[in-house]
Design a protein around this motif. Sequence first.
Motif, short mmCIF file in Angstrom:
data_model
loop_
_atom_site.label_atom_id
_atom_site.label_comp_id
_atom_site.label_asym_id
_atom_site.label_seq_id
_atom_site.Cartn_x
_atom_site.Cartn_y
_atom_site.Cartn_z
N LEU A 216 -6.47 141.67 -45.32
CA LEU A 216 -6.47 140.74 -46.44
C LEU A 216 -6.24 141.46 -47.76
O LEU A 216 -5.47 140.99 -48.62
N ALA A 217 -6.92 142.60 -47.93
CA ALA A 217 -6.73 143.38 -49.16
C ALA A 217 -5.27 143.84 -49.26
O ALA A 217 -4.69 143.84 -50.35
N SER A 218 -4.71 144.24 -48.13
CA SER A 218 -3.31 144.66 -48.14
C SER A 218 -2.39 143.51 -48.52
O SER A 218 -1.44 143.67 -49.30
N ARG A 219 -2.68 142.32 -47.96
CA ARG A 219 -1.87 141.15 -48.31
C ARG A 219 -2.01 140.79 -49.79
O ARG A 219 -1.02 140.45 -50.45
N ILE A 220 -3.26 140.84 -50.29
CA ILE A 220 -3.47 140.54 -51.72
C ILE A 220 -2.72 141.53 -52.59
O ILE A 220 -2.05 141.16 -53.58
N GLU A 221 -2.83 142.80 -52.27
CA GLU A 221 -2.13 143.82 -53.04
C GLU A 221 -0.63 143.63 -52.94
O GLU A 221 0.11 143.77 -53.93
N LEU A 222 -0.14 143.27 -51.73
CA LEU A 222 1.29 143.02 -51.56
C LEU A 222 1.72 141.81 -52.38
O LEU A 222 2.80 141.83 -53.00
N ALA A 223 0.88 140.76 -52.40
CA ALA A 223 1.21 139.58 -53.21
C ALA A 223 1.24 139.93 -54.69
O ALA A 223 2.13 139.47 -55.44
#
Length: 343
Positions: A216-223
């Motif tokens: 989730l943190a990776s997705r948030i950072e990617l977003a």
Amino acid sequence: MADIARRPGLRHLRSAPTAHIRHHRNGRLAHDGPGLSFWFRPLSAALSEVPVDDRELAVAFHARTADFQDVTVQAAVTYRVSDPARAAERVDFSVDPDTGAWRAAPLEQLSTLLTESAQQHALDVLARTPLAAALADGVAAVRERIVAGLAAEPRLPATGIEVVAVRVVAIRPEPEVERALRTPARERIQQDADRATYERRAVAVERERAIAENELASRIELARQEERLVEQRGTNARREAEEKAAADAVRTDAEAARTVALARAEAESARVLGEARAAAQRSWLDAHTSADPATLHALAATRLAENVPRIESLTLSPDVLTGLLARLGHGERTGAGPGGEPS
């Protein structure tokens, strides 16, 4: 068993090295020792065969513990006949002079003696031992008690028997009691297994949660990075459009200025050219106004000659020439306006 060969009136005995032979002839000892071979008369001979090798005796019997629980004791006793002469005197080891087989069952008699003696001492120690202690430490205790009891048994040395070793293989309770005793340990093992399973599941869930949080943190950072990328792309596109609009404005202003300048130059050129043409026309008109009509006619003819097609040859008849001149003269008279300019 001794090997006996039969001859008429005679017999020949051959024994093994582990068998002690005693031969009495007419009541007196004739042969005594292991591994003997001799001839004898069957009618006057009395033979005894005593095995002197080590013998294994398996012992199994039931006993009762201090808490009135039945157990089964499995043991093994290793013994040997150390004094064959005494054993032959106390136990019937006589053999048939014709077949070499024992007349009685001496080994069974020795087995019964050893089994009852060992059983007596084992029962004595187990009767004062609870079941749990008997199962935990009873093997060593029973073995030591049997060894001590057989060593102190007066009948064994009187029979010429020596106990070499005693082994207690197992002490087992009844199947129902054994299952009942296994239940707490199995329950503890099952509880430990369940606890390990729960802990492993908890660790797995924790790891899955950490992995999900990382994803989730990776997705948030990617977003966020995509958002910054979109913003940067919009900024770049806006800047590019502004730069392009500014360049188009500059180019338009330059083209407009150039067009205005060109139009002004063309207008100025047209004005100057018009003024020059007007001046030339005035000069031309002034020249024609002051010129002789004959000269004007000649110029007109010259101009006409310049504009007519090329004629290689021309034949003029007098009639044509006369009419043409007459027509030309008439045209000049009628075409001249005021001041001498053609109309």
